[in-house]
Design a protein around this motif. Structure first.
Motif, short mmCIF file in Angstrom:
data_model
loop_
_atom_site.label_atom_id
_atom_site.label_comp_id
_atom_site.label_asym_id
_atom_site.label_seq_id
_atom_site.Cartn_x
_atom_site.Cartn_y
_atom_site.Cartn_z
N ALA A 85 0.93 -1.17 -0.16
CA ALA A 85 -0.02 -0.02 -0.03
C ALA A 85 1.02 1.16 -0.07
CB ALA A 85 -0.83 0.08 1.37
N PRO A 86 0.42 2.27 -0.61
CA PRO A 86 1.20 3.57 -0.50
C PRO A 86 0.93 4.22 0.79
CG PRO A 86 -1.06 4.13 -1.52
CD PRO A 86 -0.92 2.49 -1.33
N THR A 87 2.13 4.63 1.39
CA THR A 87 2.28 5.29 2.92
C THR A 87 2.37 6.78 2.75
OG1 THR A 87 4.49 4.86 2.76
CG2 THR A 87 3.16 3.04 3.71
N GLY A 88 2.61 7.13 1.71
CA GLY A 88 2.74 9.03 1.49
C GLY A 88 3.21 9.07 0.13
N TRP A 151 -11.82 -8.17 -1.79
CA TRP A 151 -10.85 -8.86 -2.90
C TRP A 151 -9.80 -7.96 -3.03
CZ3 TRP A 151 -13.21 -7.86 -8.68
CH2 TRP A 151 -12.13 -8.68 -9.38
N TYR A 152 -9.73 -6.85 -2.96
CA TYR A 152 -8.35 -5.95 -3.24
C TYR A 152 -8.82 -4.58 -2.66
CZ TYR A 152 -10.26 -4.01 -7.40
OH TYR A 152 -10.94 -3.35 -8.62
N LYS A 153 -7.68 -3.59 -2.32
CA LYS A 153 -7.84 -2.39 -2.00
C LYS A 153 -7.37 -1.37 -3.17
CE LYS A 153 -7.26 -3.17 2.83
NZ LYS A 153 -8.34 -2.70 3.53
N ASN A 154 -8.34 -0.31 -3.29
CA ASN A 154 -8.05 0.70 -4.18
C ASN A 154 -7.77 2.08 -3.47
OD1 ASN A 154 -8.29 1.42 -6.92
ND2 ASN A 154 -10.02 2.57 -6.47
N PHE A 155 -6.66 2.64 -4.09
CA PHE A 155 -5.95 3.80 -3.63
C PHE A 155 -6.12 4.94 -4.38
CE2 PHE A 155 -4.19 0.12 -1.40
CZ PHE A 155 -4.08 0.48 -0.26
N ILE A 157 -5.46 9.43 -4.72
CA ILE A 157 -5.05 10.41 -3.90
C ILE A 157 -5.83 11.77 -4.18
CG2 ILE A 157 -2.96 12.16 -3.82
CD1 ILE A 157 -1.23 9.92 -4.70
N VAL A 158 -6.37 12.30 -3.14
CA VAL A 158 -7.50 13.56 -3.17
C VAL A 158 -6.97 14.39 -2.18
CG1 VAL A 158 -9.73 14.15 -2.77
CG2 VAL A 158 -9.20 11.73 -3.80
N ASP A 159 -6.61 15.67 -2.70
CA ASP A 159 -6.08 16.78 -2.11
C ASP A 159 -4.82 16.46 -1.26
OD1 ASP A 159 -7.96 18.39 -3.14
OD2 ASP A 159 -9.41 17.92 -1.56
N ASN A 160 -4.01 15.68 -1.91
CA ASN A 160 -2.59 15.26 -1.36
C ASN A 160 -2.81 14.33 -0.28
OD1 ASN A 160 -0.98 16.57 -3.23
ND2 ASN A 160 -1.07 18.25 -1.78
N GLU A 161 -4.13 13.85 -0.09
CA GLU A 161 -4.22 12.65 0.96
C GLU A 161 -4.67 11.45 0.34
OE1 GLU A 161 -7.73 11.86 4.55
OE2 GLU A 161 -7.34 13.98 3.83
N ILE A 162 -4.04 10.27 0.76
CA ILE A 162 -4.45 8.85 0.43
C ILE A 162 -5.65 8.39 0.87
CG2 ILE A 162 -3.47 6.44 0.29
CD1 ILE A 162 -0.64 7.55 0.62
N ILE A 163 -6.50 8.04 -0.11
CA ILE A 163 -7.83 7.67 0.23
C ILE A 163 -8.08 6.22 -0.10
CG2 ILE A 163 -10.38 7.61 -0.21
CD1 ILE A 163 -9.23 10.23 1.06
N GLU A 164 -8.17 5.20 1.01
CA GLU A 164 -8.21 3.70 0.79
C GLU A 164 -9.70 3.44 0.62
OE1 GLU A 164 -7.54 0.30 3.95
OE2 GLU A 164 -5.64 1.27 3.28
N THR A 165 -9.93 2.39 -0.18
CA THR A 165 -11.17 2.00 -0.57
C THR A 165 -11.13 0.36 -0.70
OG1 THR A 165 -11.87 4.06 -1.73
CG2 THR A 165 -13.36 2.16 -1.81
N ASP A 166 -12.03 -0.41 0.12
CA ASP A 166 -12.13 -1.91 -0.22
C ASP A 166 -13.03 -2.09 -1.33
OD1 ASP A 166 -10.54 -2.37 2.21
OD2 ASP A 166 -12.44 -2.72 3.36
N VAL A 167 -12.46 -3.13 -2.17
CA VAL A 167 -13.30 -3.61 -3.37
C VAL A 167 -13.72 -4.91 -2.85
CG1 VAL A 167 -13.29 -4.18 -5.62
CG2 VAL A 167 -12.12 -2.09 -4.82
N ASN A 168 -15.08 -5.31 -2.78
CA ASN A 168 -15.56 -6.60 -2.08
C ASN A 168 -15.87 -7.35 -3.28
OD1 ASN A 168 -15.04 -5.43 0.63
ND2 ASN A 168 -16.84 -4.49 0.67
N TYR A 169 -15.86 -8.98 -2.68
CA TYR A 169 -16.36 -9.96 -3.54
C TYR A 169 -17.74 -9.61 -3.48
CZ TYR A 169 -12.10 -12.58 -3.77
OH TYR A 169 -11.05 -12.92 -4.17
N LEU A 170 -18.56 -10.53 -4.16
CA LEU A 170 -20.11 -10.56 -4.19
C LEU A 170 -20.69 -10.80 -2.62
CD1 LEU A 170 -20.96 -12.41 -7.42
CD2 LEU A 170 -21.40 -9.78 -7.05
N GLY A 171 -21.77 -9.97 -2.22
CA GLY A 171 -22.41 -10.49 -1.13
C GLY A 171 -23.32 -11.63 -1.47
N PHE A 172 -24.63 -11.63 -0.59
CA PHE A 172 -25.51 -12.52 -0.83
C PHE A 172 -25.92 -12.68 -2.24
CE2 PHE A 172 -29.97 -13.92 -0.84
CZ PHE A 172 -29.77 -15.42 -0.48
N THR A 173 -26.08 -13.73 -2.97
CA THR A 173 -26.20 -13.89 -4.26
C THR A 173 -27.08 -15.05 -4.61
OG1 THR A 173 -24.17 -12.53 -5.16
CG2 THR A 173 -25.43 -13.66 -6.68
N PRO A 174 -28.42 -15.09 -4.86
CA PRO A 174 -29.25 -16.07 -5.22
C PRO A 174 -29.03 -16.45 -6.80
CG PRO A 174 -30.72 -14.29 -4.82
CD PRO A 174 -29.04 -14.04 -4.54
#
Length: 183
Positions: A85-88, A151-155, A157-174
């Motif tokens: 992950a990016p740290t700075g 599944w993975y993390k997406n990073f 950079i917004v206003d010189n700040e690192i924003i980390e977002t989780d990208v998830n697998y499918l939830g409940f799926t019939p």
């Protein structure tokens, strides 16, 4: 034999499997303890976890046949995969006046995603007429308790700040499926 056991061990892992192959109830339970490591000169002289380094993996598969119906259930648990992950970061103005952003990152694959687990269930009805056609109608439920597995993390950079977002697998799926085979 009604039950089957297989075990193995290596310098990087241990596999255990118990399996029942005959009768109305069939299934298996398996466990793997493993370590996947890499070493590439471009990243330095030290070993680091491989991208697929899942240390613990436990799976259970159960099937039960009752007349024209098959009932199945699968549960799995795995420890988290490694990631970098990016740290700075910093921005440089180049000689031509353009700006270039540079990132500092963690040690290669030094961080771990959260553990992964889910339960899947299904029921299948078999039908047909001998010598004419046969088919199956299946209702399956993926991730029954709707676990938010990363599944993975997406990073970004917004206003010189690192924003980390989780990208998830499918939830409940019939799922509903129909298959027909014409003879």
């Amino acid at each position: 034999a009604d039950f089957f056991y297989k075990g193995s061990g290596t310098a990087t892992g241990i596999d255990l499997l118990v399996q029942k192959k005959a009768g109305r109830y069939t299934g298996w339970v398996g466990y793997t303890l493993a370590r996947g490591i890499n070493r590439f000169d471009i990243y330095g002289r030290d070993d680091f976890p491989a991208a697929n380094d899942v240390r613990n993996e436990f799976k259970m598969v159960h099937n039960y046949r009752m007349g024209r119906f098959d009932f199945s259930m699968t549960w799995m648990y795995m420890t988290g995969k490694p990631y970098t992950a990016p740290t700075g970061g910093y921005e440089l103005t180049l000689l031509d006046g353009t700006k270039q952003m540079y990132l500092n990152v963690s040690e290669k694959n030094a961080l771990r995603l959260p553990d992964y687990h889910r339960l899947d269930m299904a029921v299948t009805l078999y039908f047909g007429r001998p010598a004419q056609f046969n088919g199956a109608l299946c209702l399956s439920l993926f991730n029954v308790y709707s676990r938010q597995n990363v599944w993975y993390k997406n990073f970004n950079i917004v206003d010189n700040e690192i924003i980390e977002t989780d990208v998830n697998y499918l939830g409940f799926t019939p799922n509903l499926s129909l298959s027909v085979k014409l003879n």
